[in-house]
Design a protein around this motif. Structure first.
Motif, PDB file in Angstrom:
ATOM      1  N   ASN A  48     -46.074  43.573  50.005  1.00 44.00           N
ATOM      2  CA  ASN A  48     -47.625  43.754  49.728  1.00 44.00           C
ATOM      3  C   ASN A  48     -47.957  44.010  51.253  1.00 44.00           C
ATOM      4  O   ASN A  48     -47.767  43.497  52.195  1.00 44.00           O
ATOM      5  CB  ASN A  48     -48.256  42.598  49.173  1.00 44.00           C
ATOM      6  N   TYR A  50     -51.662  44.624  53.318  1.00 42.89           N
ATOM      7  CA  TYR A  50     -53.166  44.179  53.502  1.00 42.89           C
ATOM      8  C   TYR A  50     -53.698  44.711  54.606  1.00 42.89           C
ATOM      9  O   TYR A  50     -53.247  44.693  55.915  1.00 42.89           O
ATOM     10  CB  TYR A  50     -53.261  42.608  53.679  1.00 42.89           C
ATOM     11  N   HIS A  55     -55.958  43.840  50.001  1.00 43.63           N
ATOM     12  CA  HIS A  55     -54.584  44.200  49.429  1.00 43.63           C
ATOM     13  C   HIS A  55     -54.849  45.892  49.246  1.00 43.63           C
ATOM     14  O   HIS A  55     -55.802  46.336  48.743  1.00 43.63           O
ATOM     15  CB  HIS A  55     -54.269  43.867  48.038  1.00 43.63           C
TER      16      HIS A  55
END
Length: 145
Positions: A48, A50, A55
């Motif tokens: 992921n 950010y 996000h």
């Protein structure tokens, strides 16, 4: 009298220019990028991305196929934040592959880039946020084909 007036005009101009220079806003800084990852028991992994705590996208490795839905040994990238930065998924081992959302409006998810890796092979990949030649990349993470 004329010299005094000229000196006053020059001093006023210099003061105004100095004021404009000191009150100019600085160029905006690049965002702060952070990364997290999840490795699944199947060997698949998700990195992921950010941007300033929000996000903004992800890079994925799918180890095993999901019938009629997702191919195995595949990578893709997803950009979910309309901030001008693209997301790139990069596999560096056991072969070199990459996909990127750059050039597409957000939200956007690339197609799966597939291959045929040996079962149990270690897969190394990372995610990058990219824009105009700048890249901010995660550490490399491992999955299992």
């Amino acid at each position: 009298m004329r010299r005094r007036r000229l000196a006053t005009v020059l001093a006023s101009t210099a003061l105004a220019a100095g004021t404009m220079l000191t009150t100019a806003t600085p160029a905006s800084a690049d965002p702060n990028f952070t990364f997290s990852y999840t490795k699944y028991s199947s060997g698949s992994l998700v990195i992921n991305v950010y941007t300033n705590g929000t996000h903004s996208g992800r890079a994925e490795f799918q180890a095993d196929p999901i019938p009629d839905a997702v191919p195995g040994d595949a990578i893709r990238a997803q950009d979910s934040l309309d901030d001008g930065w693209g997301i790139k998924a990069i596999m560096t081992f056991p072969e070199s592959r990459e996909v990127s959302t750059s050039g597409h409006p957000s939200p956007y998810t690339t197609g799966w880039d597939t291959g045929d890796l040996e079962e149990g092979e270690t897969v190394i990949m990372r995610a990058c946020a990219t824009k105009s030649g700048s890249s901010y990349c995660s550490p490399s993470y491992g999955g299992i084909a």
